[in-house]
Scaffold this motif. Structure first.
Motif, PDB file in Angstrom:
ATOM      1  N   ALA A   1     -69.015   3.039 -36.122  1.00 33.18           N
ATOM      2  CA  ALA A   1     -69.488   3.196 -37.500  1.00 33.18           C
ATOM      3  C   ALA A   1     -69.416   1.855 -38.237  1.00 33.18           C
ATOM      4  O   ALA A   1     -70.320   1.511 -39.003  1.00 33.18           O
ATOM      5  CB  ALA A   1     -68.665   4.256 -38.220  1.00 33.18           C
ATOM      6  N   GLY A   2     -68.371   1.103 -37.995  1.00 32.20           N
ATOM      7  CA  GLY A   2     -68.258  -0.232 -38.579  1.00 32.20           C
ATOM      8  C   GLY A   2     -69.336  -1.169 -38.064  1.00 32.20           C
ATOM      9  O   GLY A   2     -69.871  -1.991 -38.813  1.00 32.20           O
ATOM     10  N   VAL A   3     -69.674  -1.036 -36.788  1.00 32.26           N
ATOM     11  CA  VAL A   3     -70.761  -1.845 -36.221  1.00 32.26           C
ATOM     12  C   VAL A   3     -72.091  -1.490 -36.899  1.00 32.26           C
ATOM     13  O   VAL A   3     -72.913  -2.371 -37.164  1.00 32.26           O
ATOM     14  CB  VAL A   3     -70.840  -1.656 -34.682  1.00 32.26           C
ATOM     15  CG1 VAL A   3     -72.125  -2.253 -34.114  1.00 32.26           C
ATOM     16  CG2 VAL A   3     -69.626  -2.278 -34.024  1.00 32.26           C
ATOM     17  N   MET A   4     -72.301  -0.208 -37.205  1.00 37.69           N
ATOM     18  CA  MET A   4     -73.542   0.198 -37.889  1.00 37.69           C
ATOM     19  C   MET A   4     -73.624  -0.440 -39.273  1.00 37.69           C
ATOM     20  O   MET A   4     -74.699  -0.869 -39.700  1.00 37.69           O
ATOM     21  CB  MET A   4     -73.630   1.724 -38.008  1.00 37.69           C
ATOM     22  CG  MET A   4     -73.808   2.460 -36.692  1.00 37.69           C
ATOM     23  SD  MET A   4     -75.282   1.971 -35.775  1.00 37.69           S
ATOM     24  CE  MET A   4     -74.523   1.102 -34.410  1.00 37.69           C
ATOM     25  N   LEU A   5     -72.486  -0.529 -39.969  1.00 38.77           N
ATOM     26  CA  LEU A   5     -72.487  -1.219 -41.258  1.00 38.77           C
ATOM     27  C   LEU A   5     -72.813  -2.691 -41.058  1.00 38.77           C
ATOM     28  O   LEU A   5     -73.628  -3.264 -41.792  1.00 38.77           O
ATOM     29  CB  LEU A   5     -71.142  -1.067 -41.965  1.00 38.77           C
ATOM     30  CG  LEU A   5     -70.993  -1.886 -43.263  1.00 38.77           C
ATOM     31  CD1 LEU A   5     -72.038  -1.491 -44.301  1.00 38.77           C
ATOM     32  CD2 LEU A   5     -69.582  -1.746 -43.817  1.00 38.77           C
ATOM     33  N   GLY A   6     -72.184  -3.313 -40.071  1.00 39.39           N
ATOM     34  CA  GLY A   6     -72.476  -4.714 -39.785  1.00 39.39           C
ATOM     35  C   GLY A   6     -73.949  -4.927 -39.486  1.00 39.39           C
ATOM     36  O   GLY A   6     -74.563  -5.888 -39.962  1.00 39.39           O
ATOM     37  N   LEU A   7     -74.538  -4.022 -38.715  1.00 41.60           N
ATOM     38  CA  LEU A   7     -75.961  -4.118 -38.402  1.00 41.60           C
ATOM     39  C   LEU A   7     -76.806  -4.012 -39.664  1.00 41.60           C
ATOM     40  O   LEU A   7     -77.734  -4.803 -39.876  1.00 41.60           O
ATOM     41  CB  LEU A   7     -76.349  -3.023 -37.402  1.00 41.60           C
ATOM     42  CG  LEU A   7     -77.820  -2.939 -37.027  1.00 41.60           C
ATOM     43  CD1 LEU A   7     -78.283  -4.232 -36.359  1.00 41.60           C
ATOM     44  CD2 LEU A   7     -78.047  -1.734 -36.111  1.00 41.60           C
ATOM     45  N   ALA A   8     -76.480  -3.055 -40.528  1.00 38.87           N
ATOM     46  CA  ALA A   8     -77.230  -2.893 -41.785  1.00 38.87           C
ATOM     47  C   ALA A   8     -77.160  -4.172 -42.610  1.00 38.87           C
ATOM     48  O   ALA A   8     -78.177  -4.614 -43.166  1.00 38.87           O
ATOM     49  CB  ALA A   8     -76.678  -1.710 -42.578  1.00 38.87           C
ATOM     50  N   LEU A   9     -76.004  -4.781 -42.676  1.00 41.78           N
ATOM     51  CA  LEU A   9     -75.847  -5.981 -43.486  1.00 41.78           C
ATOM     52  C   LEU A   9     -76.509  -7.198 -42.847  1.00 41.78           C
ATOM     53  O   LEU A   9     -77.078  -8.041 -43.554  1.00 41.78           O
ATOM     54  CB  LEU A   9     -74.367  -6.241 -43.753  1.00 41.78           C
ATOM     55  CG  LEU A   9     -73.664  -5.147 -44.560  1.00 41.78           C
ATOM     56  CD1 LEU A   9     -72.190  -5.459 -44.726  1.00 41.78           C
ATOM     57  CD2 LEU A   9     -74.324  -4.935 -45.911  1.00 41.78           C
ATOM     58  N   ILE A  10     -76.474  -7.285 -41.540  1.00 43.28           N
ATOM     59  CA  ILE A  10     -77.119  -8.408 -40.850  1.00 43.28           C
ATOM     60  C   ILE A  10     -78.631  -8.361 -41.018  1.00 43.28           C
ATOM     61  O   ILE A  10     -79.281  -9.398 -41.136  1.00 43.28           O
ATOM     62  CB  ILE A  10     -76.716  -8.430 -39.352  1.00 43.28           C
ATOM     63  CG1 ILE A  10     -75.273  -8.901 -39.221  1.00 43.28           C
ATOM     64  CG2 ILE A  10     -77.642  -9.314 -38.541  1.00 43.28           C
ATOM     65  CD1 ILE A  10     -74.706  -8.775 -37.829  1.00 43.28           C
ATOM     66  N   VAL A  11     -79.204  -7.174 -41.051  1.00 42.93           N
ATOM     67  CA  VAL A  11     -80.654  -7.022 -41.232  1.00 42.93           C
ATOM     68  C   VAL A  11     -81.093  -7.629 -42.567  1.00 42.93           C
ATOM     69  O   VAL A  11     -82.219  -8.114 -42.694  1.00 42.93           O
ATOM     70  CB  VAL A  11     -81.062  -5.538 -41.129  1.00 42.93           C
ATOM     71  CG1 VAL A  11     -82.474  -5.293 -41.613  1.00 42.93           C
ATOM     72  CG2 VAL A  11     -80.902  -5.051 -39.699  1.00 42.93           C
TER      73      VAL A  11
END
Length: 180
Positions: free
Chosen positions: A33-43
């Motif tokens: 779930a933390g990785v999904m947040l990181g992905l959203a922010l990196i986009v």
């Protein structure tokens, strides 16, 4: 401009504050779930490069508002209806939708008739917008606590994404509105 600034900030704060919890409450591991947040922010970084050329004309800016508004709404809708079905897609869409920040800065920068007027507009829009947006994560958390689930909080975020799109479109006059 202040309303748009507040809405885009509120959406950003809500995603940053609650996306991992939404996903982990639905059964995703906290790490993923933390990785999904990181992905959203990196986009958000490359989305700025895609969106900035669209700020040069009102018609293109309208298109940019539509792109970020629809992406954000689609991300929220995915989280609402099937959070674990395509979490990477929901994270990417939500992250792209959070790319609205440079759009409002472009409008602020082009709105003043002088440097002083632009600075005053920027100061008011950003300070008031951030103040209004700061209640977003708390409100989403209170809704989650009151209802015991994510349906109502995500529905509220979906409505706020639609409102952000509406306000963005109102900030960019159509050709008819300019000539009238």
């Amino acid at each position: 401009m202040t309303a748009f600034f507040a809405l885009q900030s509120l959406n950003s704060y809500a995603v940053i504050g609650w996306l991992p919890t939404v996903l982990s409450d639905h059964g995703m591991s906290p790490d993923r779930a933390g990785v999904m947040l990181g992905l959203a922010l990196i986009v958000g970084v490359p989305s700025t490069f895609v969106l900035m050329p669209l700020t040069r004309t009102a018609a293109r800016l309208r298109s940019a508002f539509v792109l970020v508004g629809v992406a954000l709404a689609a991300g929220y809708l995915g989280l609402l209806c099937a959070p674990l079905a395509l979490p990477v897609l929901w994270a990417v869409l939500t992250g792209f939708g959070l790319g609205a920040f440079p759009l409002v800065l472009a409008i602020i920068g082009a709105s003043g008739r002088s440097a002083q007027e632009t600075a005053a507009l920027s100061t008011f829009s950003q300070s008031t917008g951030y103040l209004l947006a700061s209640v977003g994560p708390l409100g989403i958390g209170l809704l989650r606590s009151a209802t015991g689930g994510w349906v109502l909080p995500l529905a509220v975020l979906l409505v706020l994404a639609a409102l952000q799109l509406f306000v963005g479109l109102r900030l960019t006059p159509t050709r008819t509105e300019v000539s009238a």
